[in-house]
Design a protein around this motif. Structure first.
Motif, mmCIF file in Angstrom:
data_model
loop_
_atom_site.group_PDB
_atom_site.id
_atom_site.type_symbol
_atom_site.label_atom_id
_atom_site.label_comp_id
_atom_site.label_asym_id
_atom_site.label_seq_id
_atom_site.Cartn_x
_atom_site.Cartn_y
_atom_site.Cartn_z
ATOM 1 N N UNK A 1 0.854 -1.188 0.000
ATOM 2 C CA UNK A 1 0.000 0.000 0.000
ATOM 3 C C UNK A 1 0.888 1.234 0.000
ATOM 4 N N UNK A 2 0.532 2.206 -0.849
ATOM 5 C CA UNK A 2 1.260 3.474 -0.891
ATOM 6 C C UNK A 2 0.368 4.556 -0.279
ATOM 7 N N UNK A 3 0.778 5.083 0.862
ATOM 8 C CA UNK A 3 0.058 6.176 1.503
ATOM 9 C C UNK A 3 0.662 7.499 1.045
ATOM 10 N N UNK A 4 -0.154 8.347 0.439
ATOM 11 C CA UNK A 4 0.353 9.621 -0.066
ATOM 12 C C UNK A 4 0.638 10.615 1.047
ATOM 13 N N UNK B 1 -0.708 5.935 14.752
ATOM 14 C CA UNK B 1 -0.873 6.857 13.626
ATOM 15 C C UNK B 1 0.345 7.749 13.382
ATOM 16 N N UNK B 2 0.845 8.406 14.426
ATOM 17 C CA UNK B 2 1.810 9.485 14.228
ATOM 18 C C UNK B 2 3.178 9.068 13.674
ATOM 19 N N UNK B 3 3.796 7.979 14.131
ATOM 20 C CA UNK B 3 5.104 7.623 13.547
ATOM 21 C C UNK B 3 5.040 7.438 12.031
ATOM 22 N N UNK B 4 3.995 6.776 11.534
ATOM 23 C CA UNK B 4 3.842 6.617 10.083
ATOM 24 C C UNK B 4 3.570 7.955 9.399
ATOM 25 N N UNK B 5 2.781 8.819 10.078
ATOM 26 C CA UNK B 5 2.494 10.136 9.506
ATOM 27 C C UNK B 5 3.771 10.974 9.407
ATOM 28 N N UNK B 6 4.613 10.905 10.438
ATOM 29 C CA UNK B 6 5.894 11.624 10.425
ATOM 30 C C UNK B 6 6.774 11.115 9.299
ATOM 31 N N UNK B 7 6.812 9.794 9.127
ATOM 32 C CA UNK B 7 7.605 9.197 8.058
ATOM 33 C C UNK B 7 7.082 9.619 6.685
ATOM 34 N N UNK B 8 5.757 9.663 6.543
ATOM 35 C CA UNK B 8 5.149 10.041 5.266
ATOM 36 C C UNK B 8 5.450 11.483 4.898
ATOM 37 N N UNK B 9 5.574 12.361 5.901
ATOM 38 C CA UNK B 9 5.899 13.759 5.636
ATOM 39 C C UNK B 9 7.268 13.871 4.977
ATOM 40 N N UNK C 1 9.086 11.277 3.353
ATOM 41 C CA UNK C 1 9.298 10.514 2.117
ATOM 42 C C UNK C 1 8.222 10.767 1.070
ATOM 43 N N UNK C 2 7.170 11.525 1.451
ATOM 44 C CA UNK C 2 6.064 11.873 0.556
ATOM 45 C C UNK C 2 5.149 10.679 0.247
ATOM 46 N N UNK C 3 5.694 9.540 -0.135
ATOM 47 C CA UNK C 3 4.886 8.343 -0.370
ATOM 48 C C UNK C 3 5.365 7.251 0.587
ATOM 49 N N UNK C 4 4.524 6.934 1.564
ATOM 50 C CA UNK C 4 4.881 5.968 2.594
ATOM 51 C C UNK C 4 4.402 4.580 2.170
ATOM 52 N N UNK C 5 5.301 3.642 2.050
ATOM 53 C CA UNK C 5 4.942 2.286 1.630
ATOM 54 C C UNK C 5 4.835 1.369 2.840
ATOM 55 N N UNK D 1 -8.439 -7.229 -3.080
ATOM 56 C CA UNK D 1 -7.940 -5.883 -3.318
ATOM 57 C C UNK D 1 -7.029 -5.937 -4.540
ATOM 58 N N UNK D 2 -7.538 -5.384 -5.627
ATOM 59 C CA UNK D 2 -6.810 -5.519 -6.889
ATOM 60 C C UNK D 2 -6.391 -4.173 -7.484
ATOM 61 N N UNK D 3 -6.381 -3.155 -6.676
ATOM 62 C CA UNK D 3 -5.797 -1.901 -7.118
ATOM 63 C C UNK D 3 -6.805 -0.844 -7.544
ATOM 64 N N UNK D 4 -6.273 0.358 -7.704
ATOM 65 C CA UNK D 4 -4.862 0.728 -7.503
ATOM 66 C C UNK D 4 -4.443 0.586 -6.033
ATOM 67 N N UNK D 5 -3.162 0.607 -5.768
ATOM 68 C CA UNK D 5 -2.680 0.393 -4.405
ATOM 69 C C UNK D 5 -2.261 1.693 -3.731
ATOM 70 N N UNK D 6 -2.868 2.789 -4.149
ATOM 71 C CA UNK D 6 -2.531 4.107 -3.607
ATOM 72 C C UNK D 6 -3.694 4.619 -2.758
ATOM 73 N N UNK D 7 -3.397 5.026 -1.512
ATOM 74 C CA UNK D 7 -4.388 5.612 -0.608
ATOM 75 C C UNK D 7 -4.008 7.073 -0.372
ATOM 76 N N UNK D 8 -4.887 7.968 -0.738
ATOM 77 C CA UNK D 8 -4.635 9.393 -0.556
ATOM 78 C C UNK D 8 -5.019 9.800 0.864
ATOM 79 N N UNK D 9 -4.252 9.314 1.822
ATOM 80 C CA UNK D 9 -4.492 9.581 3.235
ATOM 81 C C UNK D 9 -3.171 9.398 3.968
ATOM 82 N N UNK D 10 -3.155 9.751 5.269
ATOM 83 C CA UNK D 10 -1.917 9.564 6.023
ATOM 84 C C UNK D 10 -1.975 8.336 6.929
#
Length: 316
Positions: A12-15, A77-85, A87-91, A168-177
């Motif tokens: 999953x790619x979190x934007x 929630x927050x450690x992943x959100x910090x990481x996403x900030x 790297x922009x796209x958190x996998x 779950x067959x895609x796309x694998x992008x979630x526009x969320x944190x």
């Protein structure tokens, strides 16, 4: 669709927050500081209640569990959100995404139930003061806390397991944190009716009904306070539940903004900002509200500081 044409999602790619590069590090430090303050504030509440004998009462037992729920939510929630900030796209793997959603939902459900228990405690203390000690005691509180956590973990597991049966067959992008339910289900190519029905029924049982109980309880509480003849008595009675009322208003207000406002009428950017209210702001503000608006907590803090200072002088 033929099974051979289905590509099953494994990552999953979190934007996250698609912020300009110029403010990336400011957002990183902001989220990092908020996370540290949230953990420290809630740990302080747990430590004070455990240390101070004056806080060994049902209301504060529930408050420590609320702090545990806030720590669980913030850490989920927050450690992943910090990481996403950064790297922009958190996998993350699909399994990690489902796991994050599960613990997020458990913490939210437990918070609803704990706020209801705290409200019931205030109702008994203000409306039924003569029967309070016979109805509520430490043993009963501990049993209710255990039931709350078991119920939250079990109920959330029901629709989480149902989600794992979907394709779950895609796309694998979630526009969320983080992996929230709505954007997660949008990735599914299966029929999600059963999951949505389960979530609706369980939300009605563990979110809507507790909220109605809180509203009804406060109607009785306010009616009882207004019947008190002295102004000092009314102020004292209201001060015992003002912190809880502030937390309930903030928590359910943010949930209403996110889940009752149709998502099609708001962009995902607005939805992400609103989601920050109950995933980031609420866990941060809960200990602050209870510390600033609660005389018992203030007294416990002052006593703890004095004891530590005296201990330091004795050692020196």
């Amino acid at each position: 669709m033929h099974e051979t044409n289905v590509t099953i999602i494994t990552m999953i790619h979190l934007l996250g927050f698609q912020s300009p590069q110029s403010i990336t590090y400011y957002l990183f430090f902001l989220f990092f500081i908020i996370y540290c303050m949230t953990i420290c504030g809630n740990l302080l509440i747990i430590t004070l209640v455990s240390y101070s004998k004056n806080l060994h009462s049902p209301m504060y037992i529930f408050l420590t569990q609320l702090a545990v729920s806030d720590i669980l939510l913030a850490t989920d929630i927050l450690p992943n959100a910090v990481h996403a900030v950064l790297v922009k796209v958190n996998r993350m793997s699909f399994t990690d995404c489902i796991t994050q959603f599960y613990f997020f939902d458990v913490s939210e459900t437990s918070e609803c139930l704990l706020l209801t228990l705290m409200c019931f405690d205030r109702y008994l203390a203000i409306c039924k003061p003569l029967h309070y000690s016979s109805i509520v005691n430490t043993q009963i509180c501990l049993k209710m806390v255990i039931v709350t956590w078991i119920l939250s973990a079990s109920v959330v597991l029901i629709h989480t397991l149902t989600i794992t049966t979907l394709q779950f067959c895609g796309p694998n992008i979630i526009d969320h944190f983080f992996c929230d339910l709505a954007p997660l289900l949008e990735l599914s190519c299966s029929d999600t009716t059963l999951v949505q029905l389960e979530v609706t029924l369980l939300s009605a049982l563990l979110v809507v009904i507790p909220f109605l109980i809180i509203i009804i309880s406060y109607v009785y509480i306010i009616a009882t306070i207004l019947q008190i003849s002295s102004t000092t008595g009314r102020q004292k009675a209201f001060s015992t539940c003002s912190s809880h009322l502030a937390v309930v208003s903030m928590y359910y207000g943010s949930l209403v903004c996110v889940y009752l406002v149709p998502t099609r009428k708001q962009s995902w950017n607005i939805s992400k900002v609103l989601s920050l209210l109950y995933t980031v702001v609420t866990p941060l503000m809960n200990p602050i509200i209870y510390s600033l608006r609660n005389k018992d907590i203030k007294t416990a803090v002052e006593k703890t500081i004095k004891d530590l200072y005296n201990c330091y002088l004795n050692v020196s």
